[in-house]
Design a protein around this motif. Structure first.
Motif, PDB file in Angstrom:
ATOM      1  N   ARG A 195       1.070  -1.165   0.065  1.00  0.00           N
ATOM      2  CA  ARG A 195      -0.011   0.081   0.028  1.00  0.00           C
ATOM      3  C   ARG A 195       0.900   1.322   0.008  1.00  0.00           C
ATOM      4  N   SER A 196       2.267   1.190   0.211  1.00  0.00           N
ATOM      5  CA  SER A 196       3.087   2.416   0.219  1.00  0.00           C
ATOM      6  C   SER A 196       3.706   2.845  -1.004  1.00  0.00           C
ATOM      7  N   HIS A 197       3.646   3.870  -1.459  1.00  0.00           N
ATOM      8  CA  HIS A 197       4.313   4.198  -2.638  1.00  0.00           C
ATOM      9  C   HIS A 197       5.354   5.370  -2.442  1.00  0.00           C
ATOM     10  N   THR A 198       5.975   5.505  -3.132  1.00  0.00           N
ATOM     11  CA  THR A 198       7.174   6.809  -2.969  1.00  0.00           C
ATOM     12  C   THR A 198       7.063   7.782  -4.096  1.00  0.00           C
ATOM     13  N   SER A 199       6.595   8.863  -4.267  1.00  0.00           N
ATOM     14  CA  SER A 199       6.461   9.910  -5.151  1.00  0.00           C
ATOM     15  C   SER A 199       8.068  10.022  -5.809  1.00  0.00           C
ATOM     16  N   PHE A 200       7.955  10.605  -7.046  1.00  0.00           N
ATOM     17  CA  PHE A 200       9.076  11.256  -7.772  1.00  0.00           C
ATOM     18  C   PHE A 200      10.127  11.845  -6.894  1.00  0.00           C
ATOM     19  N   HIS A 201      11.213  11.613  -6.937  1.00  0.00           N
ATOM     20  CA  HIS A 201      12.060  12.424  -6.031  1.00  0.00           C
ATOM     21  C   HIS A 201      13.762  12.219  -6.488  1.00  0.00           C
ATOM     22  N   LYS A 202      14.482  12.794  -5.980  1.00  0.00           N
ATOM     23  CA  LYS A 202      15.995  12.337  -6.177  1.00  0.00           C
ATOM     24  C   LYS A 202      16.697  12.748  -5.003  1.00  0.00           C
ATOM     25  N   ASP A 203      17.847  12.080  -4.808  1.00  0.00           N
ATOM     26  CA  ASP A 203      18.714  12.079  -3.700  1.00  0.00           C
ATOM     27  C   ASP A 203      20.124  12.516  -3.892  1.00  0.00           C
ATOM     28  N   HIS A 204      20.803  13.443  -3.124  1.00  0.00           N
ATOM     29  CA  HIS A 204      22.284  13.844  -3.543  1.00  0.00           C
ATOM     30  C   HIS A 204      23.038  12.892  -2.729  1.00  0.00           C
ATOM     31  N   TYR A 205      22.796  11.391  -2.902  1.00  0.00           N
ATOM     32  CA  TYR A 205      23.426  10.361  -2.634  1.00  0.00           C
ATOM     33  C   TYR A 205      23.715   9.501  -3.645  1.00  0.00           C
ATOM     34  N   GLU A 206      24.950   8.733  -3.419  1.00  0.00           N
ATOM     35  CA  GLU A 206      25.053   7.610  -4.360  1.00  0.00           C
ATOM     36  C   GLU A 206      24.468   6.355  -3.663  1.00  0.00           C
ATOM     37  N   ASN A 207      23.410   5.634  -4.059  1.00  0.00           N
ATOM     38  CA  ASN A 207      22.534   4.607  -3.285  1.00  0.00           C
ATOM     39  C   ASN A 207      22.637   3.279  -3.704  1.00  0.00           C
ATOM     40  N   LEU A 208      23.028   2.271  -2.762  1.00  0.00           N
ATOM     41  CA  LEU A 208      22.887   1.106  -2.911  1.00  0.00           C
ATOM     42  C   LEU A 208      21.847   0.437  -2.135  1.00  0.00           C
ATOM     43  N   TYR A 209      20.966  -0.157  -2.877  1.00  0.00           N
ATOM     44  CA  TYR A 209      19.445  -0.353  -2.432  1.00  0.00           C
ATOM     45  C   TYR A 209      19.344  -1.896  -2.263  1.00  0.00           C
ATOM     46  N   ALA A 210      19.479  -2.711  -1.251  1.00  0.00           N
ATOM     47  CA  ALA A 210      19.264  -4.040  -1.162  1.00  0.00           C
ATOM     48  C   ALA A 210      17.880  -4.651  -0.811  1.00  0.00           C
ATOM     49  N   VAL A 211      17.380  -5.566  -1.372  1.00  0.00           N
ATOM     50  CA  VAL A 211      16.233  -5.822  -1.108  1.00  0.00           C
ATOM     51  C   VAL A 211      16.248  -7.255  -0.451  1.00  0.00           C
ATOM     52  N   VAL A 212      15.706  -7.296   0.510  1.00  0.00           N
ATOM     53  CA  VAL A 212      15.934  -8.636   1.558  1.00  0.00           C
ATOM     54  C   VAL A 212      14.363  -9.404   1.567  1.00  0.00           C
ATOM     55  N   SER A 213      13.245  -9.175   1.266  1.00  0.00           N
ATOM     56  CA  SER A 213      12.084  -9.742   1.385  1.00  0.00           C
ATOM     57  C   SER A 213      11.091  -8.782   0.464  1.00  0.00           C
ATOM     58  N   GLY A 214      10.307  -9.562  -0.534  1.00  0.00           N
ATOM     59  CA  GLY A 214       9.388  -8.994  -1.389  1.00  0.00           C
ATOM     60  C   GLY A 214      10.097  -8.431  -2.728  1.00  0.00           C
ATOM     61  N   GLU A 215       9.459  -7.501  -3.202  1.00  0.00           N
ATOM     62  CA  GLU A 215      10.037  -6.748  -4.528  1.00  0.00           C
ATOM     63  C   GLU A 215       9.871  -5.164  -4.403  1.00  0.00           C
ATOM     64  N   LYS A 216      10.828  -4.487  -4.956  1.00  0.00           N
ATOM     65  CA  LYS A 216      10.753  -3.053  -5.371  1.00  0.00           C
ATOM     66  C   LYS A 216      10.431  -2.956  -6.724  1.00  0.00           C
ATOM     67  N   ILE A 261      11.098  -5.771   2.821  1.00  0.00           N
ATOM     68  CA  ILE A 261      11.941  -5.259   3.819  1.00  0.00           C
ATOM     69  C   ILE A 261      13.264  -4.905   2.700  1.00  0.00           C
ATOM     70  N   ALA A 262      14.106  -3.783   2.906  1.00  0.00           N
ATOM     71  CA  ALA A 262      15.144  -3.551   2.177  1.00  0.00           C
ATOM     72  C   ALA A 262      16.060  -2.923   3.316  1.00  0.00           C
ATOM     73  N   VAL A 263      17.487  -2.773   2.845  1.00  0.00           N
ATOM     74  CA  VAL A 263      18.421  -1.971   3.619  1.00  0.00           C
ATOM     75  C   VAL A 263      19.044  -1.090   2.349  1.00  0.00           C
ATOM     76  N   ASN A 264      19.125   0.170   2.638  1.00  0.00           N
ATOM     77  CA  ASN A 264      19.999   0.884   1.657  1.00  0.00           C
ATOM     78  C   ASN A 264      21.318   1.496   2.388  1.00  0.00           C
ATOM     79  N   TYR A 265      22.307   1.886   1.497  1.00  0.00           N
ATOM     80  CA  TYR A 265      23.376   2.355   1.910  1.00  0.00           C
ATOM     81  C   TYR A 265      23.600   3.637   1.008  1.00  0.00           C
ATOM     82  N   TRP A 266      23.618   4.895   1.819  1.00  0.00           N
ATOM     83  CA  TRP A 266      23.977   5.989   1.259  1.00  0.00           C
ATOM     84  C   TRP A 266      25.235   6.428   1.348  1.00  0.00           C
ATOM     85  N   TYR A 267      26.007   6.527   0.094  1.00  0.00           N
ATOM     86  CA  TYR A 267      27.299   7.042   0.269  1.00  0.00           C
ATOM     87  C   TYR A 267      27.330   8.606  -0.470  1.00  0.00           C
TER      88      TYR A 267
END
Length: 355
Positions: A182-203, A308-314
């Motif tokens: 039920r959760s969505h994330t709207s369009f945006h950008k981040d000033h980070y290099e992002n490594l986004y690791a999915v642990v359960s489910g799908e993104k 479930i996901a874990v992300n690393y912001w560099y």
């Protein structure tokens, strides 16, 4: 300004390939390969078989929705309280109708309450139990190393080949995300290099490169915050005092069918322009999301009722690519072939980070 529209296509042809596909790697790259083929050209990719050794992959997805209180996560965090974000629609850090003027929009942030983790997990894993409330654990303040530190041994503290490629600096923040479909994330950008690791489910990601900034119709919206009453089970949306404006992307890539024609006419540069990049990141995979790429995110729950996901912001390098982007967004672009209904509002660098 046909040159701007030509730029959209040239970026796709020269750097990304013009097939709207995000490249997939079947094994982790070396630091040199990652730097040369993806970081320097600011190009996303999906990496498989990079986190197979994480205990989290098996431990975190053990619970069924009606057994969340007995799960490994609940046991590990039985004495912890976490920041739980609540909204009526699952759209936090997104545009919503102004309470006093439904025809106008504001930038709405979630109501955040401290909640014992087992209770938070039950709310997330059983979304039909209270359909008027959408719960999402999405605190973005290095929460994995603070609120969820009891889980530290279940994941790597950093992604070694990425850390080396980024110059050896460790991630500035590591965050844990637990939500449902039920959760969505709207369009945006981040000033980070992002490594986004999915642990359960799908993104499910929709991606646009920084050169497509004009296609998102970034405008200034008054900031507001949801308030929630557990007694009545109702939300109120309150404007901040004093009024503060947030630059935010105006485009919803999935408008309701009855509003599709209206949205296409309001935002032709998005809907009639080059096709966005789309990808699904599955459990056990990592998405490299380069700095300043615009992204919209949906999710599908795993067996335990959660995504479930874990992300690393560099930290990103504020180099010539950043200068190019600032120059491009400063152009008050008006397409000769696709007329904008309103003047593009220049973005500032105060946009919040969100995923």
């Amino acid at each position: 300004m046909e040159e701007v529209e030509r730029l959209w296509n040239e970026v796709r042809e020269l750097s990304l390939g013009n097939n709207s596909k995000v490249e997939r790697l079947q094994a982790p790259p070396t630091a040199l390969q990652f730097l040369r083929d993806f970081v320097n050209p600011n190009k996303p990719c999906i990496i498989s078989n990079a986190i197979n050794h994480w205990p989290a992959l098996s431990l975190w997805a053990q619970a069924q929705p009606n057994q969340a209180q007995h799960s490994y996560l609940s046991r590990s965090l039985s004495s912890s309280s976490v920041s739980l974000h609540l909204t009526p629609s699952g759209r936090a850090d997104a545009l919503a109708p102004l309470p006093s003027s439904p025809s106008s929009l504001c930038f709405a942030s979630a109501y955040v309450q401290r909640t014992p983790f087992p209770d938070a997990l039950r709310l997330i894993a059983s979304p039909d139990h209270n359909p008027a409330v959408v719960a999402y654990a999405q605190q973005q303040n290095d929460c994995f190393r603070s609120e969820y530190s009891a889980l530290a041994a279940d994941c790597d503290p950093h992604i070694d080949w990425a850390t080396e490629a980024f110059g050896g600096a460790l991630p500035e923040a590591v965050n844990l995300w637990i939500g449902n479909q039920r959760s969505h994330t709207s369009f945006h950008k981040d000033h980070y290099e992002n490594l986004y690791a999915v642990v359960s489910g799908e993104k499910h990601f929709i991606l646009l490169p920084p050169t497509d900034v004009h296609r998102l119709y970034i405008r200034q919206y008054p900031a507001a915050t949801y308030r929630y009453s557990s007694d009545t089970g109702e939300f109120d949306l309150e404007l901040e005092e004093p009024i503060r404006y947030v630059p935010w992307c105006s485009v919803d890539p999935f408008p309701p069918p009855e509003k599709l024609h209206e949205e296409v006419s309001k935002f032709p540069l998005y809907f009639n322009g080059p096709k966005p990049f789309e990808c699904t990141v599955k459990a056990g995979e990592i998405l490299y999301l380069p700095s300043m790429w615009f992204h919209h995110v949906r999710q599908s729950s795993g067996d335990g009722g959660c995504t479930i996901a874990v992300n690393y912001w560099y930290d990103m390098q504020f180099d010539i690519k950043y200068a190019y982007f600032n120059f491009l967004k400063s152009i008050h672009y008006r397409s000769p072939s696709l007329l904008l209904p309103e003047k593009f509002s220049e973005e500032t660098d105060s946009d919040p980070d969100c995923l």
